[in-house]
Design an enzyme around this catalytic site. Structure first.
Site, short mmCIF file in Angstrom:
data_model
loop_
_atom_site.label_atom_id
_atom_site.label_comp_id
_atom_site.label_asym_id
_atom_site.label_seq_id
_atom_site.Cartn_x
_atom_site.Cartn_y
_atom_site.Cartn_z
N ARG A 156 34.94 -6.65 22.80
CA ARG A 156 33.85 -6.14 21.98
C ARG A 156 32.90 -7.24 21.53
NH1 ARG A 156 35.63 -7.09 16.81
NH2 ARG A 156 37.79 -7.80 16.80
N ASP A 176 37.10 -11.60 32.75
CA ASP A 176 38.13 -11.03 31.89
C ASP A 176 38.99 -10.14 32.78
OD1 ASP A 176 39.66 -9.47 30.09
OD2 ASP A 176 38.17 -9.76 28.51
N ALA A 239 35.55 -18.62 19.16
CA ALA A 239 36.80 -17.86 19.26
C ALA A 239 37.93 -18.58 18.53
CB ALA A 239 37.15 -17.62 20.72
N ARG A 240 38.58 -19.52 19.20
CA ARG A 240 39.66 -20.30 18.61
C ARG A 240 39.63 -21.72 19.18
NH1 ARG A 240 39.80 -17.21 15.13
NH2 ARG A 240 41.57 -16.07 14.22
N ASP A 264 32.42 -23.60 16.40
CA ASP A 264 32.68 -23.10 15.05
C ASP A 264 34.16 -23.19 14.71
OD1 ASP A 264 31.87 -21.73 12.58
OD2 ASP A 264 33.01 -20.04 13.37
N GLU A 269 42.07 -27.46 11.67
CA GLU A 269 41.00 -27.11 10.75
C GLU A 269 41.38 -27.44 9.32
OE1 GLU A 269 38.97 -23.51 13.40
OE2 GLU A 269 39.88 -23.03 11.45
N HIS A 288 34.09 -22.81 10.91
CA HIS A 288 34.75 -21.52 11.12
C HIS A 288 34.10 -20.43 10.25
CE1 HIS A 288 38.84 -19.70 12.49
NE2 HIS A 288 37.91 -18.76 12.44
N ILE A 289 32.79 -20.30 10.41
CA ILE A 289 32.03 -19.36 9.56
C ILE A 289 31.37 -18.25 10.37
CG2 ILE A 289 31.60 -21.04 7.72
CD1 ILE A 289 28.79 -21.48 8.93
N ALA A 291 32.25 -15.32 11.33
CA ALA A 291 32.39 -13.99 10.74
C ALA A 291 32.15 -14.01 9.24
CB ALA A 291 33.78 -13.43 11.03
#
Length: 328
Positions: A156, A176, A239-240, A264, A269, A288-289, A291
């Site tokens: 998504r 994917d 993502a990560r 990000d 972290e 990590h912002i 979202a």
């Protein structure tokens, strides 16, 4: 007194006040003041449920949480932030919160790509130091229009990002194994399916990551993958951090093999002060912002806390994670 729910991230008083307004009345919200380990252990010991976001809920925290009955992840990337093996061993359910993430992360992905293509943080920092690089950055900057974007992971968030990139005039490839779009949807998003990750890396001018960290995907973008990327490409990761070999990425950026990167998320972290990416001018870094908008937070935490309340009420719980029944 309601069921005691620990919010596992350190927030501001304003954020905590908002959380308490969002919480159903049957939940008593417990929050952190400093996030020091002793405080976390005490909070874990008091909690019947925990809402986890970016701050890891570890095996040590789980061992202290003798009253724990339920864990709600604030997002969907639970694999590297929750002691899920211990949860499985104790039979404690884990649920995720897909709500509220898609749009802000997709927007941030485009924002980071634009900032990397235009060296925005460097230009801003230099101007504040009195250095007016009106022409010096011209040979290093690129338009977003006309670029080929490679989407590694096309759920998504990847698709929402592609919709926004397409509005800028990009074309794209997606890889994917679990996704094959209908031709009409591919045409709408201006993408086509890549035959392999290697084919995507070789063709894309911007590579953007949209998949979780698993045993198979950890360090997916390693030195070998970076070597396969198109010279002068840009890497974006919302993502990560565990998806990327950060030392290998720093080397490719220093050598000029890649034009830029925008991250990000990081493997550790926050990243340590001597992290190799921190001193590079061709990197955009944010804490990590992706979202982290107020709109997203309200939508996400309303859904997360409602799910916790549903668990304690014995109602159906949404987005349960299928953990193994036992861990050897």
């Amino acid at each position: 007194m309601g069921h005691r729910v620990a919010y596992w991230s350190v927030g501001t008083p304003e954020l905590y006040a908002l959380l308490r307004r969002l919480a159903p009345p049957e939940l008593e919200l417990l929050t952190l003041a400093s996030g020091e380990e002793a405080e976390r252990l005490a909070l874990a010991a008091a909690a019947e449920a925990v809402v986890v976001a970016a701050s890891p809920f570890t095996e040590a925290h789980l061992a202290a949480a003798r009253r724990l009955r339920f864990v709600q992840h604030q997002g969907v990337g639970w694999q590297d932030t929750v002691a899920w093996r211990g949860l499985a061993a104790r039979g404690i359910p884990l649920a995720t919160t897909p709500q509220g993430t898609t749009l802000p992360v997709a927007e941030m992905t485009v924002l980071l790509a634009l900032a990397a293509l235009r060296r925005l943080p460097f230009a801003d920092a230099e101007l504040r130091r009195g250095r007016w690089h009106v022409n010096a950055l011209r040979p290093l900057s690129r338009n977003l229009a006309g670029r080929v974007v490679g989407y590694v992971g096309f759920g998504r968030i990847g698709r929402a990002a592609a919709e926004r990139f397409a509005a800028f005039g990009t074309t794209g490839l997606y890889f994917d194994p679990g996704v094959t779009l209908a031709p009409a949807e591919e045409a709408r998003l201006r993408v086509r399916r890549a035959a392999s990750l290697e084919a995507l890396l070789a063709a894309a001018e911007i590579v953007t990551l949209h998949l979780p960290v698993t045993e198979e995907s950890r360090k997916l973008i390693d030195a070998a993958a970076i070597a396969r990327m198109r010279p002068g490409a840009v890497l974006v990761n919302t993502a990560r951090g565990g998806l990327v070999d950060e030392a290998a990425l720093a080397g490719a950026l220093r050598e000029g093999r890649l034009l830029a990167a925008a991250l990000d998320v990081f493997e550790a972290e926050p990243p340590p002060p001597d992290h190799p990416l921190l001193g590079l001018p061709n990197v955009v870094l944010t804490p990590h912002i992706s979202a982290g908008t107020l709109d997203a937070f309200e939508e996400k935490l309303s859904a997360a806390l409602a799910n916790v309340a549903a668990f304690f009420a014995g109602a159906e719980v949404a987005n349960l994670v299928r953990l193994p029944a036992a861990v050897g």
